[in-house]
Design a protein around this motif. Structure first.
Motif, PDB file in Angstrom:
ATOM      1  N   GLY A  45       0.816  -1.206   0.000  1.00 19.23           N
ATOM      2  CA  GLY A  45       0.000   0.000   0.000  1.00 19.23           C
ATOM      3  C   GLY A  45       0.854   1.263   0.000  1.00 19.23           C
ATOM      4  O   GLY A  45       0.580   2.223  -0.732  1.00 19.23           O
ATOM      5  N   TYR A  46       1.936   1.247   0.819  1.00 18.90           N
ATOM      6  CA  TYR A  46       2.852   2.396   0.860  1.00 18.90           C
ATOM      7  C   TYR A  46       3.648   2.504  -0.438  1.00 18.90           C
ATOM      8  O   TYR A  46       3.873   3.603  -0.956  1.00 18.90           O
ATOM      9  CB  TYR A  46       3.821   2.257   2.038  1.00 18.90           C
ATOM     10  N   ARG A  48       2.812   1.418  -3.407  1.00 14.99           N
ATOM     11  CA  ARG A  48       1.906   1.860  -4.466  1.00 14.99           C
ATOM     12  C   ARG A  48       1.717   3.375  -4.411  1.00 14.99           C
ATOM     13  O   ARG A  48       1.715   4.052  -5.452  1.00 14.99           O
ATOM     14  CB  ARG A  48       0.554   1.144  -4.325  1.00 14.99           C
ATOM     15  N   GLU A  49       1.590   3.916  -3.219  1.00 15.80           N
ATOM     16  CA  GLU A  49       1.375   5.355  -3.061  1.00 15.80           C
ATOM     17  C   GLU A  49       2.631   6.154  -3.377  1.00 15.80           C
ATOM     18  O   GLU A  49       2.573   7.172  -4.078  1.00 15.80           O
ATOM     19  CB  GLU A  49       0.926   5.636  -1.614  1.00 15.80           C
ATOM     20  N   THR A  50       3.797   5.689  -2.892  1.00 16.84           N
ATOM     21  CA  THR A  50       5.046   6.419  -3.098  1.00 16.84           C
ATOM     22  C   THR A  50       5.427   6.520  -4.567  1.00 16.84           C
ATOM     23  O   THR A  50       5.815   7.584  -5.063  1.00 16.84           O
ATOM     24  CB  THR A  50       6.196   5.755  -2.319  1.00 16.84           C
ATOM     25  N   GLU A  52       3.389   5.766  -7.105  1.00 20.10           N
ATOM     26  CA  GLU A  52       2.189   5.972  -7.918  1.00 20.10           C
ATOM     27  C   GLU A  52       2.002   4.848  -8.938  1.00 20.10           C
ATOM     28  O   GLU A  52       1.849   5.082 -10.144  1.00 20.10           O
ATOM     29  CB  GLU A  52       2.263   7.340  -8.629  1.00 20.10           C
ATOM     30  N   ASN A  55      -2.640  -0.541 -10.766  1.00 25.72           N
ATOM     31  CA  ASN A  55      -3.005  -1.862 -10.251  1.00 25.72           C
ATOM     32  C   ASN A  55      -2.292  -2.972 -11.014  1.00 25.72           C
ATOM     33  O   ASN A  55      -1.892  -3.988 -10.428  1.00 25.72           O
ATOM     34  CB  ASN A  55      -4.523  -2.063 -10.336  1.00 25.72           C
ATOM     35  N   ASP A 174       8.027   9.429   4.784  1.00 31.09           N
ATOM     36  CA  ASP A 174       7.686   8.806   3.512  1.00 31.09           C
ATOM     37  C   ASP A 174       8.547   7.587   3.208  1.00 31.09           C
ATOM     38  O   ASP A 174       8.160   6.731   2.414  1.00 31.09           O
ATOM     39  CB  ASP A 174       7.834   9.823   2.379  1.00 31.09           C
ATOM     40  N   ASP A 330      -8.918  -3.576   0.343  1.00 33.52           N
ATOM     41  CA  ASP A 330      -9.860  -3.110  -0.672  1.00 33.52           C
ATOM     42  C   ASP A 330     -11.295  -3.574  -0.400  1.00 33.52           C
ATOM     43  O   ASP A 330     -12.254  -2.883  -0.747  1.00 33.52           O
ATOM     44  CB  ASP A 330      -9.420  -3.595  -2.058  1.00 33.52           C
ATOM     45  N   THR A 339      -7.538  -0.053   7.854  1.00 34.46           N
ATOM     46  CA  THR A 339      -6.326   0.627   7.408  1.00 34.46           C
ATOM     47  C   THR A 339      -5.382  -0.399   6.784  1.00 34.46           C
ATOM     48  O   THR A 339      -5.583  -1.616   6.919  1.00 34.46           O
ATOM     49  CB  THR A 339      -5.604   1.297   8.583  1.00 34.46           C
TER      50      THR A 339
END
Length: 501
Positions: A45-46, A48-50, A52, A55, A174, A330, A339
């Protein structure tokens, strides 16, 4: 049966001497290798966010994580039979620690994809421990010992899921997830030295049997030769499937020419592998060939069935462990306010069962029969996955986790049942047989994760359940219960008799 140097005493988990000392040191090496191998899933999850990530890029990373382990387990299986577990496990942990550190601080999807593919190498550690544990325990205890080794080692994925999100939060910022991943690489490097100075390949007074030649397994009939060639093919087809997934038809990481080159390369390597199988076993095709002596024969169909059983047991575990944290997040983030950290903790329940379930599969196999045990466990596995295929956001979290843990018991106990039989096929090739079975586990993981990239998680679980039913039928009709003895020739020409029950 020759038992010189082999401790015949009972298994005492509180002991740290003799064979038990070797077992504890070895399962912890496997535990660390699994922490390193699956340090990505709970932090996805982290990540994927860092970076960008899309899927599809996330799903590709999950597939890449288990892809290289397919050839790695075959190669490591040959090397451990030849050079011994002590040096091989130490080298594997040290090399994978460096790859882990590089992955932790990669700053692009391309770099992460390459390094994650290379990190699949660490998954081959399992094969090394299988051979080492088999050297230290008698046949009547080997299922239990291998189950403890595999189960407690596999718990590394659960430990990673439970601890790494917390460690990432503790580091903060981050880059907290990067430092969490890097810490696992440092631990692996330190333990590579501890392992090297703490174990020996086999007990004093025993023989470490080695294959007569390197390059492929020996078989004892023409029919087994052809079956061996057929069973080797899916290992390459699975890598071709991965190349197709990254071709212009799908993700577009490779262009048409690059994809074609990969296909041709895999075809060439498979042809070379068939040549190696023939080279090792060419005596079977000689004009004046005599049948292999009865006492030295083994049935390759035993290896083939164990390969397929491990495909649906360990293959499904690898696939589910890789995707379950995100699946929980999800599915329940809106209805239950879940979370990322909590989803990882709940998903760890699937792998948590390794502490008891895989060992249980070995214990039950030793006590009640290996074939019967496998049939029962595969039946439970199929039912468990069909139930998991029904989980959606309307379920309570308690029920969803309970179903996952129940299913995982049969999955991991089934793994224990498979490797309760692997060391009883042919001792001097235990590493290679374990390597091929282990590689099939990764074949299952790649295939199941590829299915996941096209269908819903529910359909993914149902697919695994259907595959388990097919394997159940194969085990029922083709797997034989190990009985009597197997025989290995010593260097001086004498023959040692090894009990199978």
């Amino acid at each position: 049966m020759s038992t010189a140097g082999v401790d015949q005493g009972k298994i005492n988990l509180l002991s740290f001497t003799g064979k038990m000392r070797t077992l504890h040191i070895t399962w912890f090496a496997f535990f660390i290798s699994f922490v390193v191998w699956f340090n990505m899933a709970p932090l996805m999850g982290y990540i994927r966010e860092t970076l960008e990530l899309t899927n599809q890029e996330v799903k590709l990373l999950l597939i890449l994580n288990v892809a290289l382990t397919i050839p790695a387990r075959i190669i490591i299986g040959m090397l451990v039979d030849k050079y011994g577990p002590r040096i091989m496990y130490s080298m594997l942990l040290a090399i994978s620690s460096i790859l882990c550190l590089l992955f932790a601080f990669a700053d692009s999807f391309e770099a992460m994809a390459i390094l994650r593919f290379m990190l699949g190498f660490v998954g081959a550690g399992f094969v090394i421990g299988i051979r080492l544990v088999a050297e230290w325990f008698p046949a009547k205890q080997v299922g239990t010992a291998e189950g403890i080794y595999g189960g407690w080692g596999n718990f590394g994925s659960a430990a990673a899921a439970m601890s790494l999100p917390v460690i990432a939060l503790w580091f903060g910022g981050d880059d907290g997830w990067r430092w969490a991943i890097a810490s696992t690489g440092i631990i692996a490097l330190v333990y590579s030295f501890i392992f090297y100075f703490s174990v020996s390949n086999n007990p004093k007074g025993t023989t470490y049997f080695k294959p007569k030649q390197m390059g492929a397994m020996e078989v004892t009939s023409k029919g087994d030769f052809y079956l061996y060639c057929i069973m080797s093919l899916p290992l390459y087809l699975t890598l071709a499937l991965l190349a197709w997934k990254m071709s212009p038809t799908n993700l577009g990481l490779f262009n048409t020419m690059e994809t074609g080159i990969i296909y041709m390369g895999l075809a060439t390597i498979y042809a070379y592998q068939v040549f190696q199988i023939f080279r090792i076993n060419k005596e079977l095709f000689a004009a004046n060939a005599k049948p292999v002596a009865e006492i030295h024969r083994y049935k390759f169909k035993q290896v083939a069935v164990l390969d397929l059983a491990y495909l649906v047991t360990f293959g499904s575990e690898l696939a589910v462990v890789s995707m379950l944290p995100l699946f929980f997040f999800d599915t329940f983030k809106e209805t239950q306010g879940l979370t990322i950290a909590m989803a990882s903790l709940l998903a760890s329940g699937y792998a948590f069962m390794n502490l008891v379930s895989r060992a249980s599969g070995g214990i039950i196999s030793d006590k009640y029969g290996r074939r019967k045990t496998m049939l029962i466990l595969l039946t439970g596995l199929a039912i468990g996955y069909f139930l998991m295929g029904m989980i959606d956001s309307s379920w309570s979290l308690v029920l969803a986790v309970a179903v996952c843990m129940g299913c995982s018991f049969f999955v991991q106990a089934g793994e224990g049942a498979v490797f309760a039989m692997v060391p009883l096929v042919k001792r001097r090739m235990t590493g290679q047989i374990a390597g091929m079975a282990g590689a099939y586990g990764n074949v299952g993981a790649v295939c199941f994760l590829t299915v996941l990239s096209f269908v819903s998680p529910q359909a993914f679980f149902m697919t695994i359940g259907a595959a388990a039913l097919v394997t159940l039928a194969i085990v029922f009709f083709f797997l034989d219960e190990p009985k009597g003895y197997m025989y290995e020739a010593l260097e001086d020409g004498t023959v040692e008799k090894i009990e199978l029950h």
